[in-house]
Write a protein that holds these residues in place. Structure first.
Motif, PDB file in Angstrom:
ATOM      1  N   ALA A 144       0.831  -1.211   0.000  1.00  0.00           N
ATOM      2  CA  ALA A 144       0.000   0.000   0.000  1.00  0.00           C
ATOM      3  C   ALA A 144       0.864   1.259   0.000  1.00  0.00           C
ATOM      4  O   ALA A 144       0.574   2.236  -0.710  1.00  0.00           O
ATOM      5  N   ILE A 145       1.939   1.241   0.795  1.00  0.00           N
ATOM      6  CA  ILE A 145       2.842   2.395   0.834  1.00  0.00           C
ATOM      7  C   ILE A 145       3.530   2.564  -0.510  1.00  0.00           C
ATOM      8  O   ILE A 145       3.635   3.676  -1.045  1.00  0.00           O
ATOM      9  N   SER A 146       3.983   1.459  -1.080  1.00  0.00           N
ATOM     10  CA  SER A 146       4.641   1.514  -2.385  1.00  0.00           C
ATOM     11  C   SER A 146       3.716   2.099  -3.432  1.00  0.00           C
ATOM     12  O   SER A 146       4.114   2.951  -4.238  1.00  0.00           O
ATOM     13  N   ALA A 147       2.461   1.650  -3.442  1.00  0.00           N
ATOM     14  CA  ALA A 147       1.502   2.121  -4.447  1.00  0.00           C
ATOM     15  C   ALA A 147       1.272   3.626  -4.333  1.00  0.00           C
ATOM     16  O   ALA A 147       1.267   4.348  -5.346  1.00  0.00           O
ATOM     17  N   VAL A 148       1.093   4.112  -3.116  1.00  0.00           N
ATOM     18  CA  VAL A 148       0.853   5.543  -2.910  1.00  0.00           C
ATOM     19  C   VAL A 148       2.063   6.366  -3.339  1.00  0.00           C
ATOM     20  O   VAL A 148       1.930   7.382  -4.040  1.00  0.00           O
ATOM     21  N   VAL A 149       3.248   5.929  -2.939  1.00  0.00           N
ATOM     22  CA  VAL A 149       4.470   6.667  -3.270  1.00  0.00           C
ATOM     23  C   VAL A 149       4.715   6.665  -4.776  1.00  0.00           C
ATOM     24  O   VAL A 149       5.105   7.692  -5.357  1.00  0.00           O
ATOM     25  N   VAL A 150       4.468   5.531  -5.420  1.00  0.00           N
ATOM     26  CA  VAL A 150       4.646   5.440  -6.870  1.00  0.00           C
ATOM     27  C   VAL A 150       3.706   6.402  -7.589  1.00  0.00           C
ATOM     28  O   VAL A 150       4.115   7.133  -8.505  1.00  0.00           O
ATOM     29  N   ILE A 151       2.453   6.425  -7.195  1.00  0.00           N
ATOM     30  CA  ILE A 151       1.478   7.308  -7.841  1.00  0.00           C
ATOM     31  C   ILE A 151       1.837   8.774  -7.629  1.00  0.00           C
ATOM     32  O   ILE A 151       1.800   9.586  -8.565  1.00  0.00           O
ATOM     33  N   LEU A 152       2.207   9.133  -6.405  1.00  0.00           N
ATOM     34  CA  LEU A 152       2.578  10.519  -6.117  1.00  0.00           C
ATOM     35  C   LEU A 152       3.833  10.926  -6.897  1.00  0.00           C
ATOM     36  O   LEU A 152       3.907  12.044  -7.419  1.00  0.00           O
ATOM     37  N   THR A 153       4.788  10.025  -6.980  1.00  0.00           N
ATOM     38  CA  THR A 153       6.012  10.311  -7.731  1.00  0.00           C
ATOM     39  C   THR A 153       5.700  10.571  -9.194  1.00  0.00           C
ATOM     40  O   THR A 153       6.166  11.547  -9.788  1.00  0.00           O
ATOM     41  N   GLY A 154       4.899   9.685  -9.790  1.00  0.00           N
ATOM     42  CA  GLY A 154       4.543   9.856 -11.194  1.00  0.00           C
ATOM     43  C   GLY A 154       3.774  11.137 -11.437  1.00  0.00           C
ATOM     44  O   GLY A 154       3.989  11.832 -12.447  1.00  0.00           O
ATOM     45  N   LEU A 155       2.883  11.481 -10.518  1.00  0.00           N
ATOM     46  CA  LEU A 155       2.087  12.694 -10.669  1.00  0.00           C
ATOM     47  C   LEU A 155       2.956  13.943 -10.593  1.00  0.00           C
ATOM     48  O   LEU A 155       2.803  14.879 -11.392  1.00  0.00           O
ATOM     49  N   ILE A 156       3.887  13.960  -9.656  1.00  0.00           N
ATOM     50  CA  ILE A 156       4.793  15.106  -9.523  1.00  0.00           C
ATOM     51  C   ILE A 156       5.643  15.267 -10.769  1.00  0.00           C
ATOM     52  O   ILE A 156       5.837  16.378 -11.286  1.00  0.00           O
ATOM     53  N   VAL A 157       6.159  14.149 -11.285  1.00  0.00           N
ATOM     54  CA  VAL A 157       6.975  14.199 -12.506  1.00  0.00           C
ATOM     55  C   VAL A 157       6.145  14.707 -13.684  1.00  0.00           C
ATOM     56  O   VAL A 157       6.607  15.543 -14.475  1.00  0.00           O
ATOM     57  N   ALA A 158       4.907  14.219 -13.804  1.00  0.00           N
ATOM     58  CA  ALA A 158       4.050  14.672 -14.902  1.00  0.00           C
ATOM     59  C   ALA A 158       3.725  16.163 -14.789  1.00  0.00           C
ATOM     60  O   ALA A 158       3.648  16.871 -15.797  1.00  0.00           O
ATOM     61  N   LEU A 159       3.563  16.636 -13.552  1.00  0.00           N
ATOM     62  CA  LEU A 159       3.182  18.029 -13.338  1.00  0.00           C
ATOM     63  C   LEU A 159       4.321  19.001 -13.634  1.00  0.00           C
ATOM     64  O   LEU A 159       4.128  20.012 -14.307  1.00  0.00           O
ATOM     65  N   ILE A 160       5.497  18.717 -13.105  1.00  0.00           N
ATOM     66  CA  ILE A 160       6.573  19.713 -13.184  1.00  0.00           C
ATOM     67  C   ILE A 160       7.793  19.238 -13.960  1.00  0.00           C
ATOM     68  O   ILE A 160       8.704  20.029 -14.206  1.00  0.00           O
TER      69      ILE A 160
END
Length: 223
Positions: A144-160
Motif C-alpha cells: 500500500a505504501i509503495s503504491a501511494v508513493v509510486v502514484i505521487l512520484t509519477g504525478l509530480i513528474v508529470a506536473l513539473i
C-alpha cells in the motif's frame, strides 16, 4: 447501476479535466490526472461508498492501460534509430536516474529512522504500480505504501518534469523522455507522449528498462 455510474464518472471527470487543462494553457495545477484523482479520493474517503465497487467498475481502465503501454511499441519502433544513437549516454542516464530515484527516498527514510518494511517499500518509487507491488511484497515491504508513493512520484513528474528539465537546460527530446520515463514511470511517459512522438518513445523505453532492471536486481540486492 452503481458500477456503471463510477465508470461514467471517471470518464466524465477526466474528459472535463482535460478540456480545462488545455484551455488553461496546460497549467500544472490543472493537470487532468491530478484533479479527478483528488476528487475521487475525497469522495471515497468522506463517504461510505465501498472501494471494492469502484475497483470493479474501473477494472476496464487497468486493461486499457496495459493495452496503451503495449501500443507504445509503435512510436518506439518508429523512433528507435534516434534512441540508440547514444547507447552509453542513455544507459548512464537510466542507471543514474534509477539509483538517484530510489536512493533519494531511501536516504530520507533512513534519516527519519523509518522501520525496515517502510524503507523497503520506497525502493520501487520510480517503477509502475503493478511491478512495484509485485516486487515489494515478497521482500517484506508494504504494498500500500509503495503504491501511494509510486502514484505521487509519477504525478509530480508529470506536473513539473517538463518545466524543470527546460529550466536546467535539458531540451533534447530523447533526453527529456529518458528522464521522464525513468523518474515518472507511466504518468511521466503519458505526459511525454503529449509533447512529441519521439519524447514519448524515449520515455516508454526508459520506463520499461528501469522497471525491468529494478524488478530483477532489487530482490538480489535485498535478498
Amino acid at each position: 447501476m452503481t458500477e456503471f455510474f463510477w465508470f461514467l464518472s471517471v470518464c466524465g471527470l477526466y474528459g472535463l479535466a482535460d478540456i480545462l487543462y488545455r484551455r488553461s494553457g496546460r497549467k500544472h495545477f490543472l493537470h487532468p490526472v491530478m484533479l479527478p484523482t483528488i476528487l475521487l479520493v475525497s469522495v471515497l474517503h468522506f463517504t461510505s461508498l465501498e472501494y471494492a465497487v469502484f475497483e470493479r467498475a474501473t477494472y476496464v481502465f487497468d486493461v486499457l492501460l496495459m493495452a496503451a503501454v503495449a501500443a507504445l511499441s509503435v512510436p518506439l519502433y518508429r523512433n528507435f534509430s534516434a534512441i540508440r544513437r547514444n547507447p552509453v549516454a542513455i544507459l548512464s542516464a537510466l542507471v543514474g536516474g534509477s539509483v538517484a530515484g530510489s536512493g533519494s527516498a531511501v536516504v530520507v527514510a533512513l534519516w527519519a529512522k523509518a522501520s525496515p518494511d517502510v524503507v523497503t517499500s520506497l525502493y520501487v518509487k520510480s517503477i509502475t504500480t503493478p511491478m512495484a507491488v509485485a516486487v515489494v511484497e515478497p521482500l517484506g515491504g508494504i504494498p500500500a505504501i509503495s503504491a501511494v508513493v509510486v502514484i505521487l512520484t509519477g504525478l509530480i513528474v508529470a506536473l513539473i518534469g517538463p518545466s524543470v528539465l527546460r529550466m536546467v537546460g535539458v531540451d533534447h527530446q530523447v533526453a527529456q523522455g529518458i528522464a521522464m520515463g525513468t523518474a515518472g514511470h507511466a504518468l511521466g511517459m503519458a505526459e511525454s507522449i503529449r509533447h512529441s512522438d519521439l519524447m514519448g518513445a524515449a520515455a516508454a523505453f526508459a520506463m520499461a528498462t528501469n522497471g525491468l532492471l529494478t524488478a530483477l536486481l532489487l530482490p538480489l540486492l535485498l535478498g
